[in-house]
Design an enzyme around this catalytic site. Structure first.
Site, short mmCIF file in Angstrom:
data_model
loop_
_atom_site.label_atom_id
_atom_site.label_comp_id
_atom_site.label_asym_id
_atom_site.label_seq_id
_atom_site.Cartn_x
_atom_site.Cartn_y
_atom_site.Cartn_z
N TYR A 134 1.29 -1.06 -0.13
CA TYR A 134 -0.32 -0.08 -0.32
C TYR A 134 0.73 1.34 -0.07
O TYR A 134 0.62 1.55 0.74
CB TYR A 134 -1.10 0.33 1.11
CG TYR A 134 -1.97 1.11 1.51
CD1 TYR A 134 -3.00 1.46 1.13
CD2 TYR A 134 -1.95 1.45 2.73
CE1 TYR A 134 -4.31 1.81 0.40
CE2 TYR A 134 -3.41 2.15 2.77
CZ TYR A 134 -4.45 2.24 1.64
OH TYR A 134 -5.46 3.04 1.95
N HIS B 269 -2.17 7.68 -3.07
CA HIS B 269 -3.17 6.68 -2.74
C HIS B 269 -3.66 6.71 -1.56
O HIS B 269 -5.00 6.63 -1.40
CB HIS B 269 -3.03 5.02 -3.59
CG HIS B 269 -3.73 4.46 -3.50
ND1 HIS B 269 -5.10 4.46 -3.99
CD2 HIS B 269 -3.89 3.58 -2.69
CE1 HIS B 269 -6.06 3.19 -3.62
NE2 HIS B 269 -5.50 2.78 -2.67
N ARG C 38 -11.17 8.42 5.93
CA ARG C 38 -11.64 8.37 8.14
C ARG C 38 -11.02 9.96 7.39
O ARG C 38 -12.21 10.34 8.02
CB ARG C 38 -9.62 7.95 8.43
CG ARG C 38 -10.11 6.36 8.14
CD ARG C 38 -8.18 5.95 9.04
NE ARG C 38 -7.64 5.95 8.14
CZ ARG C 38 -7.32 5.00 6.78
NH1 ARG C 38 -7.63 4.10 6.59
NH2 ARG C 38 -6.14 5.75 5.85
N GLU D 271 -1.40 -1.42 -10.29
CA GLU D 271 -0.51 -1.68 -9.77
C GLU D 271 0.42 -2.83 -10.55
O GLU D 271 -0.02 -2.53 -11.48
CB GLU D 271 -1.06 -2.76 -8.58
CG GLU D 271 -1.90 -2.33 -7.64
CD GLU D 271 -2.37 -3.48 -6.37
OE1 GLU D 271 -0.97 -4.00 -6.15
OE2 GLU D 271 -3.27 -2.78 -5.88
N GLN E 270 -16.05 -4.52 0.50
CA GLN E 270 -14.20 -4.59 0.77
C GLN E 270 -14.67 -3.28 1.94
O GLN E 270 -14.52 -3.43 3.43
CB GLN E 270 -13.34 -3.46 0.81
CG GLN E 270 -12.31 -3.17 0.44
CD GLN E 270 -11.45 -2.25 0.25
OE1 GLN E 270 -11.98 -1.77 -1.09
NE2 GLN E 270 -9.84 -2.02 0.46
N THR F 162 -1.84 0.18 -5.19
CA THR F 162 -2.57 0.71 -6.12
C THR F 162 -1.65 2.46 -6.60
O THR F 162 -1.38 3.20 -5.57
CB THR F 162 -3.57 1.92 -5.75
OG1 THR F 162 -4.43 0.28 -5.60
CG2 THR F 162 -4.14 2.30 -7.22
CA CA Z 1 -4.74 -3.49 -3.79
#
Ligand code: CA
Length: 415
Positions: free
Chosen positions: A128, A133, A142, A200, A239, A349
């Protein structure tokens, strides 16, 4: 780039598969069982046939390693051997007197071959590592003021993904089903409504480690064989409901698509660039020397079912990564976790700074509040059934180009 190379193979002008690239893959064709090939122009060099002409003599590469369902056995021979094999191929393809030039049946047109998953993936890890991203997602889900979690700049965040559902370009997927939670009611079951891709890249582990051992950032590149393009399909509504406070599960595990040709680190070497400054300073085990980022242009296109021409919807670059691959591997193994040949580690990403460079529909549509226009007049917030997602990547410097070709998969309706 040391010198200009001239090959006797006829190569289309704008190809990703120049003499400087020579990526490895697994192909089959009429009268050819699964085997290792090397892409050159719009053709494939059959390494089983090339080897029978003696070009790898002395390197200790057996026919069974080359006539194989996967690259793993070849990669496991070690960089010294695989790199020497690639150099042999390069010099033969530039040598007018090479036996490869007069032999028959050693080249096959890519359009006549079937490409297969290049490696047997034992374990798949998804990082990550793009700050853009992670910041975008943090802002949306958040706190817009504190988008990054406190750990983010201190370690490359990652999670263990699902290896069994990694598929090769050309394989289509069905829209996943699952449990989601409408804002105004109890959870429901059905097809995902917010289907997304993630742009990615992934690296393939080329040298195993023992349980308990760690890999330093200095030595990390000895353990990386090469790279592919990676579409980490994501079901955003599944998700969103399942992941708090755990890592991703069914919202991610249904499929990830990769490009079929593995571009070696040797081919990528000329395209190294320095990475972004890391502030605050990272702990010693994550510090590194030299240029460890790579300047690779990336693009995502959507081809709707109703329209032949794909629409480019974003352009990003692998060089934006905050955490580099050496740091990712050093962190992955710092607790003694062992890695194996064929393990796949994806970047996360890859988004750039501006909104034309975001690497997912989630970011491009800003969680569905904007629309993304296509050439045929349609718009998208997330993916529709029948959409084909195409990712491309290439690097170019001083007139020399290498690339990954593409990864493409079509989203079919839920089963
Ligand atoms: Ca991913």
């Amino acid at each position: 780039m040391s010198s200009t190379l001239n090959t006797w193979v006829e190569i289309p002008k704008q190809t990703d598969f120049t003499i400087y690239n020579l990526p490895f893959g697994i192909f089959s064709a009429t009268d050819k069982s699964k085997r290792i090939g090397v892409a050159i122009g719009d053709q494939i060099l059959d390494l089983v046939e090339a080897s029978s002409l003696g070009i790898f003599d002395g390197l200790g590469i057996s026919t069974s390693t080359l006539e194989n369902d996967y690259l793993n056995d070849f990669i496991a021979l070690g960089k010294k051997t695989t790199s020497a094999a690639r150099e042999k191929i390069q010099s033969h393809l530039c040598d007018e007197n090479s036996p490869l030039k007069s032999a028959s049946g050693i080249f096959i047109k890519q359009e006549e071959a079937q490409m297969h998953l290049p490696v047997k993936v034992g374990d798949y890890t998804d990082f990550y590592s793009s700050i853009e991203h992670a910041t975008n997602v943090g802002k949306m889900f958040r706190d817009p003021e504190n988008a990054l979690l406190p750990n983010w700049k201190h370690l490359p965040v990652g999670y263990h993904g699902r290896a069994s559902s990694i598929i090769v370009s050309g394989e289509d997927i069905h829209r996943p089903k699952g449990q989601t939670k409408p804002d105004d009611g109890p959870p429901v079951f059905g097809p995902c409504k917010l289907m997304d891709f993630e742009l990615e890249m992934a690296f393939i582990v080329g040298k195993e480690t023992e349980l308990g051992d760690s890999v330093s950032t200095d030595k990390a590149e000895d353990h990386i064989f090469g790279m592919v393009l990676f579409n980490d399909w994501s079901a955003r509504d599944i998700q969103k409901w399942e992941y708090v406070p755990l890592g991703p599960f069914l919202g991610k595990s249904f499929a990830s698509s990769i490009s079929p040709w593995v571009v070696t680190m040797e081919a990528l070497d000329p395209f190294r660039v320095t990475g972004p400054e890391q502030e605050p300073e990272v702990l010693p085990y994550l510090q590194y020397q030299g240029s460890r980022n790579y300047d690779i242009d990336l693009e995502v296109l959507i081809q709707p079912e109703s329209h032949d021409e794909p629409s480019s919807i974003t352009k990003s670059n692998f060089k934006y990564m905050y955490w580099n691959m050496a740091q990712q591997l050093a962190h992955h193994t710092v607790n003694g976790c062992n890695v194996k040949v064929g393990d796949m580690m994806a970047s996360g990403t890859i988004s750039g700074k501006d909104e034309q460079s975001f690497g997912s529909m989630l970011e491009l549509s800003w969680a569905g509040s904007n629309t993304v226009p296509l050439k045929n007049g349609e718009v998208r917030k997330f993916l529709q059934d029948g959409d084909t997602v195409i990712m491309r990547g290439h690097a170019e410097k001083n007139g020399i180009r290498i690339g990954f070709g593409e990864v493409r998969s079509k989203l079919l309706p839920a089963k």
